[in-house]
Enzyme design. Sequence first.
Site, PDB file in Angstrom:
ATOM      1  N   LYS A  70       0.861  -1.182   0.000  1.00  0.00           N
ATOM      2  CA  LYS A  70       0.000   0.000   0.000  1.00  0.00           C
ATOM      3  C   LYS A  70       0.896   1.231   0.000  1.00  0.00           C
ATOM      4  O   LYS A  70       1.692   1.429   0.913  1.00  0.00           O
ATOM      5  CB  LYS A  70      -0.906  -0.010   1.242  1.00  0.00           C
ATOM      6  CG  LYS A  70      -1.774   1.226   1.346  1.00  0.00           C
ATOM      7  CD  LYS A  70      -2.750   1.158   2.509  1.00  0.00           C
ATOM      8  CE  LYS A  70      -3.550   2.434   2.604  1.00  0.00           C
ATOM      9  NZ  LYS A  70      -4.486   2.410   3.734  1.00  0.00           N
ATOM     10  N   LYS A 122      -2.197  -1.631  -3.808  1.00  0.00           N
ATOM     11  CA  LYS A 122      -3.072  -0.466  -3.748  1.00  0.00           C
ATOM     12  C   LYS A 122      -2.245   0.796  -3.828  1.00  0.00           C
ATOM     13  O   LYS A 122      -1.263   0.879  -3.089  1.00  0.00           O
ATOM     14  CB  LYS A 122      -3.836  -0.520  -2.427  1.00  0.00           C
ATOM     15  CG  LYS A 122      -4.710   0.661  -2.161  1.00  0.00           C
ATOM     16  CD  LYS A 122      -5.252   0.594  -0.755  1.00  0.00           C
ATOM     17  CE  LYS A 122      -5.987   1.903  -0.494  1.00  0.00           C
ATOM     18  NZ  LYS A 122      -6.257   2.126   0.872  1.00  0.00           N
TER      19      LYS A 122
HETATM   20  C1  PBG Z   1      -7.518   3.391   5.637  1.00  0.00           C
HETATM   21  C2  PBG Z   1      -7.749   3.300   4.179  1.00  0.00           C
HETATM   22  C3  PBG Z   1      -7.558   4.272   3.187  1.00  0.00           C
HETATM   23  C4  PBG Z   1      -8.045   3.721   1.998  1.00  0.00           C
HETATM   24  C5  PBG Z   1      -8.480   2.444   2.288  1.00  0.00           C
HETATM   25  N1  PBG Z   1      -8.279   2.203   3.632  1.00  0.00           N
HETATM   26  C6  PBG Z   1      -7.073   5.658   3.283  1.00  0.00           C
HETATM   27  C7  PBG Z   1      -5.667   5.933   3.594  1.00  0.00           C
HETATM   28  O1  PBG Z   1      -4.815   5.058   3.709  1.00  0.00           O
HETATM   29  O2  PBG Z   1      -5.411   7.130   3.807  1.00  0.00           O
HETATM   30  C8  PBG Z   1      -8.099   4.428   0.668  1.00  0.00           C
HETATM   31  C9  PBG Z   1      -9.136   3.903  -0.283  1.00  0.00           C
HETATM   32  C10 PBG Z   1      -9.452   4.792  -1.426  1.00  0.00           C
HETATM   33  O3  PBG Z   1      -8.808   5.835  -1.677  1.00  0.00           O
HETATM   34  O4  PBG Z   1     -10.385   4.429  -2.150  1.00  0.00           O
HETATM   35  N2  PBG Z   1      -6.206   3.482   6.035  1.00  0.00           N
END
Ligand code: PBG
Length: 327
Positions: A194, A247
């Site tokens: 991520k 992601k």
């Molecule tokens: C929580 C999380 C996030 C997303 C999914 N889980 C936000 C982040 O990491 O700031 C992003 C999902 C999206 O942008 O569709 N940590």
Amino acid sequence: MNLTNRPRRLRRTEAIRRMNRETRLSPEALIYPIFVDETLSGMRPIDSLPGQNHYGLDSVCAAVEECLAHGVRHCILFGLPTHKDECGSSAWAGDGVIQRAVRAIKARFPDFTVITDVCMCEYTSHGHCGILHGCEVDNDSTLAHLAKIAASHAAAGADIVAPSDMMDGHVAALREELDRNGFQQTAIMAYSAKYASAFYGPFRDAAGSAPSFGDRKGYQMDPHNRKEAHRECALDAQEGADILMVKPALSYLDVVRECADAFDLPLCAYSVSGEYAMIKAAAAAGLVDEERIMCETALSIFRAGANMLISYYAKEIADAIRRGDIG
Ligand code: PBG
């Protein structure tokens, strides 16, 4: 001319082109994100994500019914709690927003797959994904909290828990706590690779989870790195992840391909809020054909090697697959 090789032979008719498709898509592989707002009754459009809604606990089953009407059988839940504090305590409350939403869905739709996002940023007053020590998110004290959150989701009936916090050792911590509480059958979908991405902007508006200071670069990955994604996936696999995730998706298709080839675990890709919002905005400006761009981007993610896809377009993609536009 006598050309031996004429690739166009297999592009001649629509039927042959479809026969010759190398990438096959199925609605079964699509996962729809649902935002549940504890303070809401009914549903309310999300400004930063045109076409998406916040759902109150009284209407979350309507969101599921809509998924099923399009042939989408899996969701991932995000919660907006009434109460936030320093340590995100409402994230693991037995009657927290996600715990209640899972119970409501599972009571009516026991076969509908419920995945829960396990993180603290929507629940902490500071908006970071864990427990702060000074201005830093403390890895090891955060793990125990994440584990509690996951166990509380499992107790409510979640099929799969998905830690998105990017703490080191998070999968092992969740697996141990789940097993200790008798949830051996609850799977872990790890947000393994991520990245610290600008593509999360619309989500943070929707979930009220933007950090109140600083950024997430101390725990999410640097977009410059590819080998590090491999390492993160390897660690999550060793720690017992059942599904790995990359992601965002579109700017990271190289990473999707790499991790699909390198690991024998199923790979999920998350086409995040910014990817969706950009298509919506370009389409609203009349610059692109929304339907075709949606199809092309979705299939590119599967072509890169993803086995499943989380997308705000899940319902529309399922319709496009059924029509034969893709897949
Ligand atoms: C929580 C999380 C996030 C997303 C999914 N889980 C936000 C982040 O990491 O700031 C992003 C999902 C999206 O942008 O569709 N940590």
